[in-house]
Scaffold this motif. Structure first.
Motif, PDB file in Angstrom:
ATOM      1  N   GLU A 593      10.395 -56.223   9.885  1.00 47.61           N
ATOM      2  CA  GLU A 593      11.121 -54.966  10.139  1.00 47.61           C
ATOM      3  C   GLU A 593      11.096 -54.573  11.614  1.00 47.61           C
ATOM      4  OE1 GLU A 593      10.938 -51.977   6.601  1.00 47.61           O
ATOM      5  OE2 GLU A 593       8.968 -52.917   6.718  1.00 47.61           O
ATOM      6  N   HIS A 594      10.276 -55.242  12.454  1.00 47.83           N
ATOM      7  CA  HIS A 594      10.201 -55.043  13.899  1.00 47.83           C
ATOM      8  C   HIS A 594       9.992 -53.575  14.268  1.00 47.83           C
ATOM      9  CE1 HIS A 594      11.499 -59.178  14.231  1.00 47.83           C
ATOM     10  NE2 HIS A 594      12.576 -58.913  13.489  1.00 47.83           N
ATOM     11  N   CYS A 595       9.041 -52.939  13.572  1.00 43.44           N
ATOM     12  CA  CYS A 595       8.775 -51.520  13.823  1.00 43.44           C
ATOM     13  C   CYS A 595       7.462 -51.284  14.554  1.00 43.44           C
ATOM     14  CB  CYS A 595       8.746 -50.753  12.498  1.00 43.44           C
ATOM     15  SG  CYS A 595      10.369 -50.649  11.723  1.00 43.44           S
ATOM     16  N   GLU A 596       6.855 -52.351  15.126  1.00 42.46           N
ATOM     17  CA  GLU A 596       5.553 -52.233  15.791  1.00 42.46           C
ATOM     18  C   GLU A 596       5.571 -51.162  16.884  1.00 42.46           C
ATOM     19  OE1 GLU A 596       7.283 -54.991  15.408  1.00 42.46           O
ATOM     20  OE2 GLU A 596       6.094 -56.315  14.121  1.00 42.46           O
ATOM     21  N   GLU A 597       6.652 -51.127  17.656  1.00 42.34           N
ATOM     22  CA  GLU A 597       6.794 -50.162  18.761  1.00 42.34           C
ATOM     23  C   GLU A 597       6.739 -48.733  18.232  1.00 42.34           C
ATOM     24  OE1 GLU A 597      10.637 -48.587  21.361  1.00 42.34           O
ATOM     25  OE2 GLU A 597      10.665 -50.638  20.576  1.00 42.34           O
ATOM     26  N   HIS A 598       7.361 -48.496  17.058  1.00 39.65           N
ATOM     27  CA  HIS A 598       7.404 -47.140  16.501  1.00 39.65           C
ATOM     28  C   HIS A 598       6.060 -46.766  15.864  1.00 39.65           C
ATOM     29  CE1 HIS A 598      11.581 -46.798  17.452  1.00 39.65           C
ATOM     30  NE2 HIS A 598      11.874 -47.891  16.749  1.00 39.65           N
ATOM     31  N   VAL A 599       5.336 -47.741  15.301  1.00 42.67           N
ATOM     32  CA  VAL A 599       3.991 -47.474  14.749  1.00 42.67           C
ATOM     33  C   VAL A 599       3.061 -47.066  15.883  1.00 42.67           C
ATOM     34  CG1 VAL A 599       1.986 -48.515  13.612  1.00 42.67           C
ATOM     35  CG2 VAL A 599       4.306 -49.025  12.773  1.00 42.67           C
ATOM     36  N   ALA A 600       3.152 -47.798  17.022  1.00 39.84           N
ATOM     37  CA  ALA A 600       2.306 -47.471  18.177  1.00 39.84           C
ATOM     38  C   ALA A 600       2.630 -46.075  18.701  1.00 39.84           C
ATOM     39  CB  ALA A 600       2.527 -48.516  19.282  1.00 39.84           C
ATOM     40  N   PHE A 601       3.921 -45.720  18.741  1.00 43.25           N
ATOM     41  CA  PHE A 601       4.320 -44.392  19.213  1.00 43.25           C
ATOM     42  C   PHE A 601       3.804 -43.312  18.270  1.00 43.25           C
ATOM     43  CE2 PHE A 601       7.441 -40.873  19.224  1.00 43.25           C
ATOM     44  CZ  PHE A 601       7.344 -40.476  20.549  1.00 43.25           C
ATOM     45  N   PHE A 602       3.854 -43.580  16.951  1.00 38.27           N
ATOM     46  CA  PHE A 602       3.367 -42.618  15.954  1.00 38.27           C
ATOM     47  C   PHE A 602       1.875 -42.370  16.154  1.00 38.27           C
ATOM     48  CE2 PHE A 602       1.735 -41.264  11.851  1.00 38.27           C
ATOM     49  CZ  PHE A 602       2.693 -40.358  11.414  1.00 38.27           C
ATOM     50  N   LYS A 603       1.107 -43.479  16.370  1.00 39.16           N
ATOM     51  CA  LYS A 603      -0.342 -43.340  16.576  1.00 39.16           C
ATOM     52  C   LYS A 603      -0.631 -42.550  17.844  1.00 39.16           C
ATOM     53  CE  LYS A 603      -1.751 -47.729  14.407  1.00 39.16           C
ATOM     54  NZ  LYS A 603      -2.325 -49.057  14.702  1.00 39.16           N
ATOM     55  N   GLN A 604       0.153 -42.814  18.887  1.00 37.03           N
ATOM     56  CA  GLN A 604      -0.059 -42.152  20.177  1.00 37.03           C
ATOM     57  C   GLN A 604       0.145 -40.650  20.065  1.00 37.03           C
ATOM     58  OE1 GLN A 604       2.497 -43.689  23.288  1.00 37.03           O
ATOM     59  NE2 GLN A 604       2.317 -41.792  24.459  1.00 37.03           N
ATOM     60  N   VAL A 605       1.150 -40.238  19.285  1.00 37.10           N
ATOM     61  CA  VAL A 605       1.493 -38.823  19.200  1.00 37.10           C
ATOM     62  C   VAL A 605       0.659 -38.103  18.139  1.00 37.10           C
ATOM     63  CG1 VAL A 605       3.354 -37.178  18.698  1.00 37.10           C
ATOM     64  CG2 VAL A 605       3.841 -39.260  20.032  1.00 37.10           C
ATOM     65  N   PHE A 606       0.475 -38.767  16.971  1.00 28.91           N
ATOM     66  CA  PHE A 606      -0.149 -38.075  15.845  1.00 28.91           C
ATOM     67  C   PHE A 606      -1.548 -38.607  15.494  1.00 28.91           C
ATOM     68  CE2 PHE A 606       4.501 -37.912  15.207  1.00 28.91           C
ATOM     69  CZ  PHE A 606       4.683 -36.531  15.271  1.00 28.91           C
ATOM     70  N   GLY A 607      -1.987 -39.696  16.076  1.00 30.02           N
ATOM     71  CA  GLY A 607      -3.308 -40.258  15.820  1.00 30.02           C
ATOM     72  C   GLY A 607      -3.299 -41.221  14.640  1.00 30.02           C
ATOM     73  N   ASP A 608      -4.313 -42.105  14.619  1.00 28.81           N
ATOM     74  CA  ASP A 608      -4.413 -43.107  13.543  1.00 28.81           C
ATOM     75  C   ASP A 608      -4.557 -42.445  12.180  1.00 28.81           C
ATOM     76  OD1 ASP A 608      -4.326 -44.874  15.585  1.00 28.81           O
ATOM     77  OD2 ASP A 608      -6.237 -45.874  15.157  1.00 28.81           O
ATOM     78  N   GLN A 609      -5.289 -41.316  12.150  1.00 28.96           N
ATOM     79  CA  GLN A 609      -5.571 -40.677  10.879  1.00 28.96           C
ATOM     80  C   GLN A 609      -4.319 -40.159  10.191  1.00 28.96           C
ATOM     81  OE1 GLN A 609      -6.307 -39.505  13.830  1.00 28.96           O
ATOM     82  NE2 GLN A 609      -5.530 -37.401  14.007  1.00 28.96           N
ATOM     83  N   ALA A 610      -3.191 -40.014  10.964  1.00 25.52           N
ATOM     84  CA  ALA A 610      -1.950 -39.497  10.375  1.00 25.52           C
ATOM     85  C   ALA A 610      -1.196 -40.571   9.603  1.00 25.52           C
ATOM     86  CB  ALA A 610      -1.043 -38.921  11.464  1.00 25.52           C
ATOM     87  N   LEU A 611      -1.571 -41.859   9.823  1.00 28.68           N
ATOM     88  CA  LEU A 611      -0.907 -42.936   9.092  1.00 28.68           C
ATOM     89  C   LEU A 611      -1.222 -42.830   7.612  1.00 28.68           C
ATOM     90  CD1 LEU A 611      -1.561 -45.988  11.455  1.00 28.68           C
ATOM     91  CD2 LEU A 611       0.682 -44.990  10.906  1.00 28.68           C
ATOM     92  N   MET A 612      -0.296 -43.147   6.790  1.00 29.10           N
ATOM     93  CA  MET A 612      -0.460 -43.093   5.339  1.00 29.10           C
ATOM     94  C   MET A 612      -1.327 -44.261   4.881  1.00 29.10           C
ATOM     95  SD  MET A 612       2.667 -42.887   2.606  1.00 29.10           S
ATOM     96  CE  MET A 612       2.357 -42.893   0.839  1.00 29.10           C
ATOM     97  N   ARG A 613      -2.301 -43.968   4.023  1.00 26.40           N
ATOM     98  CA  ARG A 613      -3.199 -45.004   3.519  1.00 26.40           C
ATOM     99  C   ARG A 613      -2.640 -45.610   2.246  1.00 26.40           C
ATOM    100  NH1 ARG A 613      -5.446 -45.750   8.133  1.00 26.40           N
ATOM    101  NH2 ARG A 613      -6.328 -43.820   9.013  1.00 26.40           N
ATOM    102  N   PRO A 614      -2.883 -46.909   2.044  1.00 21.60           N
ATOM    103  CA  PRO A 614      -2.414 -47.545   0.796  1.00 21.60           C
ATOM    104  C   PRO A 614      -3.013 -46.837  -0.406  1.00 21.60           C
ATOM    105  CG  PRO A 614      -3.161 -49.202   2.362  1.00 21.60           C
ATOM    106  CD  PRO A 614      -3.576 -47.869   2.911  1.00 21.60           C
TER     107      PRO A 614
END
Length: 617
Positions: A593-614
């Motif tokens: 899906e080539h979304c690595e750039e957007h995942v990194a941007f999400f982490k930068q702005v909202f932090g790792d903890q904001a990522l959805m957990r499986p």
């Protein structure tokens, strides 16, 4: 010489008529371009043929004496025949009309009719040695009504049907010419002018012969062409053709001189706005183009032949007769024959052989005969059938064997675009001359007619309507046309509406509504919404049609990031995480899906903890 060396030819489908002989007299009508073959004064038949006539006209007349002149009116409605120097006889060729002849005598006493000219289907001019008489023919009453007359001593006359001008030679020397112009029942006397003779005549007899005068339209202007056998300047040898411009208003003016550099017998034609001069002694012809640059002395422009003298291309006369006989080889035509008679603008007649040809210019051979590419392009751009030849010149310039230099190529492009700009300007002036509301009404009537007969309306017609409406700020009318489906829905039309948003903001929504109605333009709707940074609207639309499981996450995340609205980006990112969890049991994006750039941007702005957990079950 091969075919590629000849730049003039006779047409391949000439008019064939019975050749002139003691029994058969041949006449030519310059207005209708018809040849009359009159046998035995018409008693044994008259056959009329023209270049455009599919079926010749045949009829018989009572033999009332030698026919001096015979011509049909325009549209072949009335036949006029001159048999005496005092009268002209008329016969109606109108259906359900009387066939009885009626006669008109010239009004001037002691005058002799030199000839006559039809100026319309019911108007005729008698030219006498004492003046000119303009009549209206009344076929129902079988008589004529004199409209206007003018008394003037006449030596000879000439008629140019294209310009509707009759030229009368007057005075003792014959070199003062009096033109008359005819239009819609009126006769106008134009200013007379004098032809400069080669030298001061020693005698007081007629010096200017009609053989040395021609009238023709060149580049839309009427000219009188005078073949002057000896130049007026002592240091110049050879004949020349002097062109006098004859305007509708104002006096006639000497404009051009064509230098022939030879003497002898000449004949003139005008073909495709080129003056063609035939030279009988050498059996060759030359062409002149008055639009090409010449030598201007402050009064007139001197021109030299555009190309070297060449013969007309050899012509084969097909053998006539039954099929077994016609298998014989064709007979070569004697070119530049003393029996040839030349008429304007482009007609050559051989009465002894029974043929009428149109003279034609061959453009392709000229490409190799005129090495100066700039002058060649100036010449070709003025010709009717020039497009393919110009393309071949451009192709030749770029080919390896004949490659032209960059300055030459630049000159050719400049000349082409100079003409193109004139065409665009003319097109623009034409559109501005016509009221825009009338243009729109005409277009709409045409579209209605196409729809009525179930013919597909091409997109460019709708485009022309819309652009005309926008150009004149008729947005309310545009809105109505779209609202009531006067303009049919289509993807190209929707895209055109989108492009008009800067002029008319509601065009954006009109375009979207049209795309929705089409129901086959979902991808286009999404692209339009994303281009306008309406990312949530695009997502809602795609969910509404059930296509959200197959859309590209990267495309939507790109659009969301470009808005620089972090909360919007969070919302879109979370939507696709939830889609991943639902479809694959894992919220993470796959490498494909080539979304690595957007995942990194999400982490930068909202932090790792904001990522959805499986989610584990």
């Amino acid at each position: 010489m091969g075919e590629e060396d000849y730049y003039l030819e006779l047409c391949d489908r000439p008019v064939h008529f019975e050749k002139a002989n003691p029994v058969n007299c041949v006449f030519f009508d310059e207005a209708n371009k018809q040849v009359f073959a009159v046998r035995s004064g018409g008693a044994t038949g008259v056959v009329v043929k023209g270049p455009d006539d599919r079926n010749p006209i045949s009829f018989r007349m009572e033999d009332k004496g030698e026919v001096k002149c015979i011509k049909f009116s325009l549209e072949n409605k009335i036949l006029a025949v001159q048999r005496t120097s005092k009268t002209v006889d008329f016969s109606n060729f109108i259906p359900d009309s009387s066939q009885l002849e009626y006669t008109q005598e010239c009004k001037t006493k002691n005058a002799n009719i030199l000839g006559f000219c039809w100026t319309s289907s019911t108007e005729i001019v008698f030219i006498t040695d004492q003046g000119i008489e303009f009549y209206q023919v009344l076929p129902e009453k079988r008589n004529l009504k004199l409209l206007k007359s003018q008394n003037i001593n006449v030596n000879w006359y000439m008629y140019c049907p294209e310009g509707a001008v009759i030229l009368l030679s007057t005075t003792v020397l014959g070199n003062v010419l009096q033109p008359f112009y005819f239009r819609a029942g009126t006769m106008s006397k134009l200013p007379k002018f004098e032809i400069e003779l080669p030298a001061v005549p020693k005698s007081t007899k007629l010096n200017l012969s009609e053989r040395d005068i021609a009238m023709a339209t060149i580049y839309g202007q009427l000219y009188v062409l005078f073949l002057r056998h000896h130049s007026r300047t002592s240091n110049s040898t050879g004949a020349e053709v002097v062109l006098y411009h004859l305007p509708r208003e104002g006096s006639c003016k000497k404009m051009h001189i064509l230098k022939l550099n030879r003497t002898g017998k000449f004949a003139l034609n005008v073909v495709d706005n080129l003056v063609v001069v035939h030279h009988q002694d050498t059996e060759t012809s030359v062409i002149f183009d008055i639009k090409l640059r010449g030598e201007f002395d402050g009064t007139v422009t001197f021109h030299h032949p555009v190309l070297p003298a060449r013969s007309i291309q050899p012509y084969q006369i097909p053998m006539a007769g039954p099929a077994p006989v016609t298998s014989q080889s064709p007979v070569p035509c004697k070119l530049y024959s003393s029996s040839w008679i030349v008429f304007q603008p482009d007609i050559i007649i051989s009465a002894s052989q029974g043929y009428l040809w149109n003279l034609q210019v061959k453009l392709q051979p000229i490409v190799n005969l005129l090495p100066d590419k700039g002058r060649l392009m100036d010449f070709l751009l003025q010709r009717k059938e020039c497009k393919m030849v110009i393309l071949s010149v451009c192709s030749q310039m770029l080919s390896e064997s004949d490659r032209a230099t960059l300055p030459v190529i630049a000159t050719v492009f400049d000349k082409l675009n100079h003409e193109y700009k004139k065409y665009l300007d003319a097109e623009q002036s034409y559109t501005t001359d016509v009221p825009h509301k009338f243009v729109i009404a005409v277009l709409m009537e045409y579209i209605r007619s196409l729809n009525q007969f179930q013919i597909a309306v091409q997109h460019y017609l709708h485009e022309l309507v819309i652009k005309t409406l926008v150009q004149h700020n008729l947005f309310y009318m545009l809105h109505q046309f779209l609202q009531y489906h006067v303009l049919s829905d289509s993807k190209p039309l929707a895209c055109l509406l989108l492009s008009l948003e800067s002029f008319y903001p509601p065009a954006h929504q009109l375009s979207l509504d049209m795309l929705k109605r089409l129901s086959t333009a979902n991808d286009e709707i999404v692209e339009v919404l994303l281009s306008k940074h309406q990312v949530l609207a695009a997502l809602r639309f795609i969910r509404g049609i059930g296509g959200h499981d197959n859309i590209s996450a990267r495309k939507f995340l790109d659009a969301a990031k470009q808005t620089e609205d972090n909360m919007l980006f969070y919302t879109i990112f979370r939507f696709f995480e939830q889609r991943n969890q639902r479809l694959r049991g894992n919220p993470n994006f796959t490498p494909g899906e080539h979304c690595e750039e957007h995942v990194a941007f999400f982490k930068q702005v909202f932090g790792d903890q904001a990522l959805m957990r499986p989610t584990t079950f």
